[in-house]
Structures are given as structure tokens and as C-alpha cells.
Write a protein that holds these residues in place. Structure first.
Motif, mmCIF file in Angstrom:
data_model
loop_
_atom_site.group_PDB
_atom_site.id
_atom_site.type_symbol
_atom_site.label_atom_id
_atom_site.label_comp_id
_atom_site.label_asym_id
_atom_site.label_seq_id
_atom_site.Cartn_x
_atom_site.Cartn_y
_atom_site.Cartn_z
ATOM 1 N N LEU A 82 1.195 -1.348 -0.501
ATOM 2 C CA LEU A 82 -0.444 0.307 0.088
ATOM 3 C C LEU A 82 0.899 1.554 -0.302
ATOM 4 O O LEU A 82 0.711 1.678 -0.460
ATOM 5 C CB LEU A 82 -0.988 -0.251 1.067
ATOM 6 N N ASP A 83 1.928 1.408 0.381
ATOM 7 C CA ASP A 83 3.074 1.946 0.229
ATOM 8 C C ASP A 83 3.664 2.373 -1.292
ATOM 9 O O ASP A 83 4.787 3.188 -0.511
ATOM 10 C CB ASP A 83 3.822 2.004 1.660
ATOM 11 N N GLY A 84 3.652 1.679 -1.394
ATOM 12 C CA GLY A 84 3.843 1.642 -2.983
ATOM 13 C C GLY A 84 5.957 0.882 -2.871
ATOM 14 O O GLY A 84 6.493 0.733 -4.388
ATOM 15 N N SER A 85 6.203 0.601 -2.169
ATOM 16 C CA SER A 85 7.025 -0.596 -1.702
ATOM 17 C C SER A 85 6.631 -1.933 -2.930
ATOM 18 O O SER A 85 5.995 -2.760 -2.921
ATOM 19 C CB SER A 85 7.206 -1.606 -0.444
ATOM 20 N N ARG A 86 8.382 -1.873 -3.700
ATOM 21 C CA ARG A 86 8.395 -3.232 -4.992
ATOM 22 C C ARG A 86 7.930 -4.592 -4.507
ATOM 23 O O ARG A 86 8.360 -4.631 -3.058
ATOM 24 C CB ARG A 86 8.934 -2.995 -5.660
ATOM 25 N N VAL A 87 7.427 -5.691 -4.836
ATOM 26 C CA VAL A 87 7.091 -7.092 -4.497
ATOM 27 C C VAL A 87 7.333 -7.736 -5.514
ATOM 28 O O VAL A 87 6.509 -7.981 -6.425
ATOM 29 C CB VAL A 87 5.901 -8.058 -3.528
ATOM 30 N N LYS A 141 9.896 5.937 4.139
ATOM 31 C CA LYS A 141 8.428 6.599 4.491
ATOM 32 C C LYS A 141 9.183 8.114 4.619
ATOM 33 O O LYS A 141 7.500 8.927 4.357
ATOM 34 C CB LYS A 141 7.899 6.269 5.903
ATOM 35 N N ARG A 142 9.791 8.912 4.883
ATOM 36 C CA ARG A 142 10.174 9.909 4.333
ATOM 37 C C ARG A 142 11.237 10.328 2.709
ATOM 38 O O ARG A 142 11.892 10.197 2.511
ATOM 39 C CB ARG A 142 10.571 10.739 5.140
ATOM 40 N N PRO A 143 10.185 10.238 0.779
ATOM 41 C CA PRO A 143 10.770 9.785 0.050
ATOM 42 C C PRO A 143 11.857 10.735 -0.354
ATOM 43 O O PRO A 143 12.429 12.359 0.557
ATOM 44 C CB PRO A 143 9.544 10.706 -1.166
ATOM 45 N N TYR A 144 13.216 10.189 -0.959
ATOM 46 C CA TYR A 144 14.097 11.176 -1.033
ATOM 47 C C TYR A 144 14.583 12.115 -1.787
ATOM 48 O O TYR A 144 12.734 12.214 -2.905
ATOM 49 C CB TYR A 144 15.361 9.954 -1.709
ATOM 50 N N SER A 145 14.312 13.473 -1.653
ATOM 51 C CA SER A 145 14.738 14.914 -2.376
ATOM 52 C C SER A 145 16.000 14.699 -2.799
ATOM 53 O O SER A 145 16.876 14.269 -2.751
ATOM 54 C CB SER A 145 13.905 16.480 -1.449
ATOM 55 N N ILE A 146 15.917 15.772 -3.797
ATOM 56 C CA ILE A 146 17.505 15.502 -4.418
ATOM 57 C C ILE A 146 18.281 16.412 -3.454
ATOM 58 O O ILE A 146 19.896 15.502 -3.474
ATOM 59 C CB ILE A 146 17.673 16.611 -5.836
ATOM 60 N N ASP A 147 17.979 17.324 -2.587
ATOM 61 C CA ASP A 147 19.117 17.586 -1.007
ATOM 62 C C ASP A 147 18.996 16.349 -0.394
ATOM 63 O O ASP A 147 20.406 16.506 0.316
ATOM 64 C CB ASP A 147 18.703 18.728 -0.705
ATOM 65 N N ASP A 167 4.895 -0.996 -14.461
ATOM 66 C CA ASP A 167 4.830 -1.982 -14.744
ATOM 67 C C ASP A 167 3.919 -2.905 -13.421
ATOM 68 O O ASP A 167 2.572 -3.477 -13.343
ATOM 69 C CB ASP A 167 5.651 -3.123 -15.011
ATOM 70 N N ALA A 168 4.032 -2.283 -12.282
ATOM 71 C CA ALA A 168 3.412 -2.157 -10.273
ATOM 72 C C ALA A 168 3.931 -0.438 -10.426
ATOM 73 O O ALA A 168 4.665 -0.758 -9.999
ATOM 74 C CB ALA A 168 4.352 -3.080 -9.674
ATOM 75 N N ALA A 169 3.110 -0.076 -9.808
ATOM 76 C CA ALA A 169 2.684 1.711 -9.683
ATOM 77 C C ALA A 169 3.438 1.889 -8.490
ATOM 78 O O ALA A 169 3.121 0.934 -7.116
ATOM 79 C CB ALA A 169 1.143 2.552 -9.986
ATOM 80 N N GLU A 170 4.802 2.404 -8.484
ATOM 81 C CA GLU A 170 5.343 2.412 -7.466
ATOM 82 C C GLU A 170 5.977 4.019 -6.876
ATOM 83 O O GLU A 170 6.645 4.961 -5.937
ATOM 84 C CB GLU A 170 6.680 1.341 -7.243
ATOM 85 N N LEU A 171 6.070 4.732 -8.201
ATOM 86 C CA LEU A 171 6.492 6.305 -8.371
ATOM 87 C C LEU A 171 5.529 7.060 -7.762
ATOM 88 O O LEU A 171 4.391 6.871 -7.297
ATOM 89 C CB LEU A 171 6.290 6.942 -10.115
ATOM 90 N N GLN A 172 6.220 7.602 -7.057
ATOM 91 C CA GLN A 172 6.328 8.849 -5.154
ATOM 92 C C GLN A 172 6.104 10.548 -5.908
ATOM 93 O O GLN A 172 6.372 11.294 -5.581
ATOM 94 C CB GLN A 172 6.714 8.452 -4.398
ATOM 95 N N LEU A 173 5.332 10.383 -7.303
ATOM 96 C CA LEU A 173 5.929 12.043 -7.549
ATOM 97 C C LEU A 173 4.409 13.233 -7.287
ATOM 98 O O LEU A 173 3.345 12.130 -6.267
ATOM 99 C CB LEU A 173 5.049 12.352 -8.289
ATOM 100 N N GLN A 174 5.296 14.291 -6.983
ATOM 101 C CA GLN A 174 4.704 15.287 -6.013
ATOM 102 C C GLN A 174 3.716 16.057 -6.243
ATOM 103 O O GLN A 174 2.888 16.791 -6.043
ATOM 104 C CB GLN A 174 5.558 15.700 -4.872
ATOM 105 N N GLN A 175 3.692 16.336 -7.688
ATOM 106 C CA GLN A 175 2.875 17.614 -8.676
ATOM 107 C C GLN A 175 0.788 17.090 -7.811
ATOM 108 O O GLN A 175 0.588 16.077 -8.103
ATOM 109 C CB GLN A 175 3.250 17.324 -10.002
ATOM 110 N N PRO A 176 0.557 17.870 -8.357
ATOM 111 C CA PRO A 176 -0.783 18.337 -8.152
ATOM 112 C C PRO A 176 -1.366 17.395 -9.170
ATOM 113 O O PRO A 176 -2.661 16.729 -9.475
ATOM 114 C CB PRO A 176 -1.139 19.977 -8.231
#
Length: 462
Positions: free
Chosen positions: A180-185, A206-212, A270-279
Motif C-alpha cells: 500500500l505504501d508503494g514498496s515493490r514486491v 516513508k520520507r521520500p528522497y529529495s534531491i537535497d 508495470d507495478a505502480a511505485e512512483l511517488q510524484l508530488q505534483q498536483p
């Protein structure tokens, strides 16, 4: 002491012979190897038995609607009574832990839940019900987590895959899914998994990596991140290349944060896992074939459909087949700034793989025409690598500059130079500029993105 735990103070009565740990259904010679000690083995048996009793006694539809705290209150008395009746000798903290494990069986993923909740774990690797490894800081470690038997592990697997509308059985023994959190299985079961079910879980932070944050962990340096962020804002089409576990998806997520919020993004996975932040993100996911072998929807069909959905950019989670042809077509027909990841060891290998994947689309194109399509569509290749100490690094940022004869031309802008290994086994190295200024800087300048000359000076430390 509270009334609830008074029954633990008296010595337990001897267990009947059929309930003694040495007579549980596990070979005695394997007990120490599989479960550490007979006591742990018995607790695992009792936990699975108790889970079955709760299923029989409680209204599951009602329990599914309860929060974890409410569920805990509802079944705690039942669990404590069971522990007392079975004369299981536990102290207060062990009893509370046993209760949490029961709740994990009800609403979580049983023995896996504690590993999924551990933020220091990156990967969970299950090699049958008796052997579970985890990866921490790039290094594999064996855990004491065990499943009661193969049926117990299969029950947890089916809970995972059924949540995303997928199935795994003898007729379809491999499946890609997600938590449910997007982790790939990824799951493989018999007959292709010889010794028993194999499960690989790539956890998402749980805290997505930013470029910083990637800069902070040493994956790249500030001038490199500025260049990549500027390239994303400037609609430079990009391929993120690397081996398994090198951090490609993490980098794609981090770079996608630089896409302006006014743009419409379509993701295809193929299996949804991206965590994009745009609206404004529309997500598409492949569908496997059903039990009759029908109804499969592949990435190529999704890319074709995406072109009819008015996207500003298309992001393909991983390009690994015939969809590469349609992706290149999209990049060359008004969808600049699109991104994807690809498995390859070097930027040059990434170009070769793209060429091979276009050939899988059964399109009658000459080799030179395919290369021209690639050279005009792709402008930047970001190469990542997982090093021997488990760390991930951006080892190269290269620009595709066009064609010369029938060869795609590449020029490297930044690279990571390894210099050795320290006393702790950590890789020692430095990021360096090659002295080449990328050609796309000119187009970025018109968009208000400028870079100082020192950012590309090979004599200036990054």
C-alpha cells in the motif's frame, strides 16, 4: 501488578505430552536451525493457531473497519485468556509483543510487519518460510523471522497480491505487485521456485528522497544536482540508467520534483511505485493476464493510450521492452522532458539496450534510423551504481550530442572517480567535472536557468 497479568506469577502446570515443544510438527534436528529454540517455535505455532481461532470467533467484516487501537482492545482479552489457558509462560513485555504479533496477523502481514516497520531496512528477501534476509545500509543480514510453514507464507503472499488485483498460483507462479505504501514486491512460487516461495520486497522510504537528501547521503554533489534539476525544468528528456538496486527509481522520484506544477504528467508502470508530488499526475498501471490467459495490458498499449490523454510529460517507471519505440516517438513529437529508467551498466550500454528494445517492437527500421531516433529523443543519461560498500552513487552524467556517421555521440560532463577503500571497507572517491560544458545549456539559458563556468572546471573541487 495489574489483575490482567496476575496469572503469570504462578508456575505453569506441565504441558501435556502432545503439546510439548519437542513434539510440534517440525523435525527435532531442524529446530535449532529453523526457529532458534523450542520456545520460539512454540510461540510461532500458538500465534498461527490463535489467529485461526480469532477468525472463527470474531466478525471479520466488523474488525476490518476498526482502527488498530480499537482492534487491540477488542481482541486483547481473548488473547490473554488464550495465553492463560495454554499456560504459556510470558512476562508482561513478552505478552504485549505477542499481542502485537497477533494484530499484525490480522491487519498487517504477519511476521513481515516488524521488518516493514523498521526504517533501517531497505530490502526484505524471503527464501522459503524458514529463511529471511534483510538489507541494511547496502549489506545483507539474516534475521530470526520465520513463518510457521509454507501455507503460512503463502497466506501472507496472497494477502499482498490480492490487494492490487493480482494472483499467484501454479498456473501463474510469478507476479509483480506492490504494498500500500508503494514498496515493490516480486513473488515466485512452485513449480518455478524449487524449494518453496521466494519473495523480494524493495521498501520505499516513508520520507521520500529529495534531491537535497540525496546530496546529503553523498549520492551526488551540488553542481550535479543543480544541472539535473535545471535539465528537468528545461524539458530535457532523460534516461536514468543503472543496475538492480542502484537507486534508479529513487533518483527518478527526486528529479521529478523539479517538474513545474502547471504541467500534466502521466506515469506508466508495470507495478505502480512512483511517488510524484505534483498536483496533476495521472497514473497508469499494466494488467497481467487472467486465469484464461486473456486481458493482459502491456506498457506499450499504455504508452499509446497516454498520447491521447493530453500529457505534457510521460514518465515510464522502467523501460524494458517494445514500449521503447513508442516512448521515443513521444519524446520526438512534443513530449520533451519525459523520463524513464533502464537497466544498464554504462551510458553506452543504455543506448545499446534502447536500440535492442526498439527492435523488439517488430518495426521495419534500419539500424541507423533507430539510432537517429534515439539521438534526437534522448539528451541526458544519468548513470547510477551500487558500490561494493552498499552505497549508491551517480557515477556519470553524460549528454547525447547527436550522430557521427552511424555512431551516437556521447560526452561525459561529470563522473565519480574511485580512489580506493578505507579501513572500514567504505569506497573512497571524488566527483569531478570533465571540463565539458553541455550543449543544452544554451536552451536552458533562454528559460532563465544559468550556471557558472566554475561548475564545469575540472580543477575546481565539487
Amino acid at each position: 501488578m495489574s489483575e490482567r497479568f496476575k496469572f503469570f506469577t504462578s508456575a505453569p502446570k506441565p504441558l501435556p505430552a502432545e503439546e510439548t515443544p519437542t513434539n510440534l510438527p517440525v523435525p527435532a534436528e531442524m529446530a535449532g536451525e529453523l526457529f532458534g529454540d523450542p520456545r520460539k517455535r512454540r510461540l510461532l505455532e500458538e500465534k498461527v493457531i490463535l489467529h485461526g481461532k480469532i477468525i472463527d470467533e470474531f466478525n471479520l467484516a466488523f474488525l476490518d473497519q476498526m482502527s488498530r487501537d480499537d482492534l487491540r482492545r477488542s481482541i486483547s482479552e481473548f488473547v490473554f485468556d488464550y495465553i492463560k489457558s495454554k499456560q504459556i509462560l510470558l512476562n508482561q513485555s513478552e505478552t504485549e509483543a505477542f499481542l502485537e504479533e497477533i494484530i499484525d496477523e490480522m491487519v498487517g502481514l504477519g511476521p513481515l510487519q516488524s521488518l516493514l516497520d523498521d526504517p533501517t531496512i531497505n530490502d526484505i528477501l524471503i527464501n522459503t518460510e524458514n529463511c529471511v534476509f534483510v538489507e541494511r545500509q547496502g549489506l545483507l543480514q539474516k534475521t530470526e523471522v520465520r513463518f510457521k510453514d509454507e501455507a503460512h507464507l503463502l497466506r501472507v503472499i496472497n494477502k499482498i497480491v490480492s490487494r492490487v488485483g493480482r494472483r499467484v498460483d501454479e498456473s501463474s507462479p510469478m507476479v509483480d505487485a506492490r504494498l500500500l505504501d508503494g514498496s515493490r514486491v516480486n513473488v515466485a512460487v512452485k513449480p518455478i521456485a524449487v524449494d518453496g516461495p521466494l519473495v523480494s520486497i524493495r521498501k520505499f522510504s516513508k520520507r521520500p528522497y529529495s534531491i537535497d537528501r540525496l546530496e546529503g547521503v553523498g549520492a551526488l554533489k551540488h553542481p550535479m544536482s543543480l544541472l539535473l534539476q535545471g535539465a528537468v525544468r528545461g524539458r530535457i528528456s532523460m534516461v536514468i540508467s543503472g543496475g538492480t538496486g542502484s537507486g534508479k527509481t529513487t533518483m527518478l522520484n527526486a528529479l521529478s520534483a523539479s517538474i513545474p506544477p502547471t504541467e500534466r504528467i502521466l506515469t506508466i508502470e508495470d507495478a505502480a511505485e512512483l511517488q510524484l508530488q505534483q498536483p496533476h499526475v495521472a497514473r497508469l498501471e499494466c494488467r497481467p493476464a487472467n486465469a484464461e490467459g486473456k486481458g493482459e495490458i502491456r506498457q506499450r498499449e499504455l504508452v499509446k493510450n497516454a498520447l491521447r490523454m493530453r500529457p505534457d510529460r510521460i514518465i515510464i517507471g522502467e523501460c524494458r521492452g517494445e514500449e521503447a519505440f513508442d516512448m521515443l516517438q513521444a519524446m520526438n513529437t512534443g513530449h520533451e522532458g519525459s523520463m524513464t529508467t533502464i537497466h544498464a551498466n554504462t551510458p553506452r550500454d543504455a543506448l545499446r539496450r534502447l536500440e535492442q528494445m526498439v527492435g523488439m517492437a517488430s518495426v521495419a527500421m534500419a539500424q541507423q534510423s533507430i539510432r537517429q531516433q534515439i539521438a534526437s529523443a534522448i539528451q541526458v543519461i544519468v548513470q547510477l551504481q551500487r558500490l561494493s560498500d552498499g552505497s549508491r552513487r551517480v557515477v556519470s552524467i553524460s549528454e547525447v550530442t547527436g550522430m557521427e556517421s552511424d555512431i551516437i555521440q556521447l560526452q561525459e560532463i561529470y563522473r565519480f572517480v574511485r580512489e580506493g577503500i578505507d579501513a572500514n571497507g567504505a569506497v573512497v572517491g571524488s566527483f569531478r567535472a570533465t571540463g565539458i560544458r553541455p550543449l543544452f545549456l544554451e536552451s536552458l539559458k533562454y528559460m532563465g536557468v544559468d550556471f557558472p563556468a566554475s561548475a564545469f572546471d575540472p580543477n575546481t573541487p565539487l
